[in-house]
Design an enzyme around this catalytic site. Structure first.
Site, PDB file in Angstrom:
ATOM      1  N   GLU A 334       0.813  -1.219   0.000  1.00  0.00           N
ATOM      2  CA  GLU A 334       0.000   0.000   0.000  1.00  0.00           C
ATOM      3  C   GLU A 334       0.849   1.274   0.000  1.00  0.00           C
ATOM      4  OE1 GLU A 334      -3.831  -1.689   2.406  1.00  0.00           O
ATOM      5  OE2 GLU A 334      -2.156  -0.994   3.607  1.00  0.00           O
TER       6      GLU A 334
HETATM    7  C1  TNX Z   1      -4.319  -4.128   4.677  1.00  0.00           C
HETATM    8  S1  TNX Z   1      -2.812  -6.201   3.553  1.00  0.00           S
HETATM    9  C2  TNX Z   1      -3.053  -3.883   5.156  1.00  0.00           C
HETATM   10  C3  TNX Z   1      -2.895  -3.445   6.540  1.00  0.00           C
HETATM   11  C4  TNX Z   1      -4.211  -3.287   7.245  1.00  0.00           C
HETATM   12  C5  TNX Z   1      -5.127  -4.408   6.850  1.00  0.00           C
HETATM   13  C6  TNX Z   1      -6.438  -4.383   7.572  1.00  0.00           C
HETATM   14  C7  TNX Z   1      -1.638  -5.308   3.916  1.00  0.00           C
HETATM   15  C8  TNX Z   1      -0.339  -5.852   3.553  1.00  0.00           C
HETATM   16  N1  TNX Z   1      -1.886  -4.143   4.503  1.00  0.00           N
HETATM   17  O1  TNX Z   1      -2.167  -2.241   6.580  1.00  0.00           O
HETATM   18  O2  TNX Z   1      -3.980  -3.298   8.608  1.00  0.00           O
HETATM   19  O3  TNX Z   1      -5.359  -4.335   5.475  1.00  0.00           O
HETATM   20  O4  TNX Z   1      -7.202  -5.520   7.288  1.00  0.00           O
END
Ligand code: TNX
Length: 525
Positions: A334
């Site tokens: 992200e």
């Molecule tokens: C996605 S999946 C994220 C996290 C969040 C989570 C909550 C991923 C690698 N990153 O930063 O905490 O979703 O479900």
């Protein structure tokens, strides 16, 4: 044949537990209600071994880990049985007693597997390596009356059902992840989770040590990271951080349970806590405020800045020195505030830094957009069943840890009534968590490219140990089984029965589990 056995024995458990009074119920445990399902298990009808006040636990002479595992078994049993259960070095197996031996196991059980034989006079666990003895003892634990897990003396008897198990894992990597950044969890809380995951033969604990909302590990060369960046959490609580001694205590506690810690420093995104702690890490030289919300994707380390790499080198250097395991997780998810070119440059550079400190990189699968070192491992977390950049990396030799969010994310709600958790990846009840094949799930990512599975527990909404347990149980054992058991044992019906058999033990252990309506929990559990 084996599946039919599981079914009939597991039904036997369910019926006997509900049909007889508690003291007698405690004595009835099925030889084949073990989670994860063993590779092969044959019960010997009518035979039990009884643990008595005269039972001795023998362990392989000269093996400290074998003695340690024997000591853990004794420590489990002494409070509930009230027996002395001395631990003594001895091989060959004694005529009578419990023995953990590093000889005589079939080569097929490899480095993590074991053979377990229960006869009327002895219980013998054989393995090629100490990790296998530990795994065998986890199986033995599940064969004990559930009252064995009590912390005060209980009425016996203490029978263990007779039979023969040969067992070893499908995948070497069976992980659990705890996000200690969104909410901080103490060393004691993490150790309790290690105890719980190791019951199900989980062998990696991934600690998500940094995120926008908190930095949780003391770094001597950058002290504000923990002192300031660790001073809050989601919702504005006080947060916290591990001193290096705390972190080492967690690593040792895990190692004593054959769990390897994988520390994660998430970057270049998810870095607000670091950016808030040091103005000079920001492209504009201005530190943002600490963040206690739950948005993602707004922060980025400054990719063109030379100091960024000095910072990473020093942080990774200290972390690598504290971490005996092979991996450092660099996050990489992200990173929506970092453009694609910068992202690829950044991942290239960080892989070199981690390698220079003698460690192997794991990153969330987004890193497949960069050029990966041959050893770099990608952790898949999306909700799709195909991912072109990841498949291309895999064609080049990259290995994958499977954590599809819509199957393995322990922070997803079970259903619309679940108050904890999120639902962006959907609802996950037992049948969903269990109902996929890690070796045949992603297009272009076959069994031989999969190192294993991991069940991540993100903690935006998770604050306490009971919260952790409610989300992890019973789904964590489902993911653990997908990682350990051969696909030939896969059966939702059989799994549900075996999982149900865990409920009475969780109750005695005080594990706050979700009573999924998909499972028939024995009465009273
Ligand atoms: C996605 S999946 C994220 C996290 C969040 C989570 C909550 C991923 C690698 N990153 O930063 O905490 O979703 O479900």
């Amino acid at each position: 044949m084996f599946r039919a056995l599981i079914l009939s024995f597991a039904i036997g458990v369910a019926l006997s537990v509900s049909a007889v009074p508690p003291a007698a119920a405690a004595t009835v445990v099925s030889f084949t209600s073990v989670v994860p399902a063993p590779v092969s298990a044959t019960a010997t009808a009518g035979v039990t071994y009884s643990i008595t006040s005269g039972t001795t636990i023998y362990s392989e002479p000269g093996s400290t880990p074998a003695a340690q595992t024997a000591g853990q078994l004794a420590a489990l049993l002494r409070p509930s049985t009230g027996f002395p259960l001395p631990v003594v070095s001895s091989n060959p197996a004694p005529a009578d007693g419990i023995a953990l031996l590093l000889s005589g196991a079939p080569a097929s059980v490899g480095t993590q597997g074991y053979q377990l034989d229960v006869t009327a006079t002895s219980i013998v666990v054989r393995a090629n390596q100490p990790a296998g003895l530990f795994a065998g003892v986890q199986t033995l634990h599940q064969l004990l009356p559930v009252t064995a897990d009590a912390t005060t003396v209980q009425a016996g008897p203490w029978p263990v059902p007779g039979g023969h198990i040969v067992d070893y894992p499908r995948f070497t990597h069976r992980g659990a992840m705890l996000d200690v950044a969104r909410h901080f969890f103490t060393v004691t809380q993490v150790e309790r989770y290690i105890d719980e995951i190791s019951l199900y033969k989980i062998d990696y604990l991934h600690l998500h040590l940094s995120d926008d909302q908190g930095w949780r590990i003391a770094v001597n060369s950058w002290p504000n990271l923990a002192a300031y960046g660790g001073s809050t959490e989601v919702g504005g609580g006080a947060g916290g951080y591990y001193t290096q001694a705390d972190y080492s205590a967690i690593v040792s506690y895990a190692a004593a349970r054959f769990v390897t810690v994988i520390p994660e420093i998430d970057m270049p995104g998810h870095t607000n806590a670091a950016l808030a702690s040091y103005a000079q890490l920001n492209c504009n030289g201005v530190a943002p405020p600490l963040y206690t919300g739950t948005n993602v994707g707004f922060s980025s380390l400054c990719v063109p800045l030379a100091l960024t790499y000095t910072f990473i080198d020093q942080v990774i250097g200290e972390l690598a020195a504290l971490t005996p395991g092979p991996y450092i997780h660099i996050g990489g998810d992200e990173a929506s505030s970092t453009n694609a070119t910068d992202y690829a440059t950044f991942v290239d550079h960080v892989q070199q830094i981690v390698a220079a400190h003698g460690k192997t990189v794991i990153g969330w699968h987004n890193i497949a957009g960069a050029t990966l070192l041959p050893s770099t491992v990608a952790q898949f977390w999306d909700t799709t069943t195909s991912n072109a950049p990841l498949a291309a990396a895999v064609a080049n030799g990259t290995k994958v840890i499977m954590s599809p969010a819509n199957k393995t994310y322990l922070d997803m709600k079970y259903n619309h009534k679940t108050t904890l958790g999120q639902n962006w990846a959907g609802y996950i009840d037992v049948s969903t968590a269990y109902g996929w094949n890690p070796g045949a799930y992603l297009t272009g990512v076959g069994e031989s490219s999969v190192l294993g599975v991991e069940a991540p527990l993100w903690t935006e909404t998770i604050v306490t140990t009971p919260n952790i347990e409610y989300m992890a149980f019973p789904r964590l054992p489902a993911i653990a089984e997908l990682g350990w058991s051969p696909w030939s044992t896969h059966s939702l019906t059989a799994f549900n029965l075996r999982l149900g058999a865990q409920g009475p033990r969780w109750k005695v252990m005080g594990i706050n589990y979700y009573h999924s309506t998909q499972i028939t929990w024995p009465t009273g559990s």
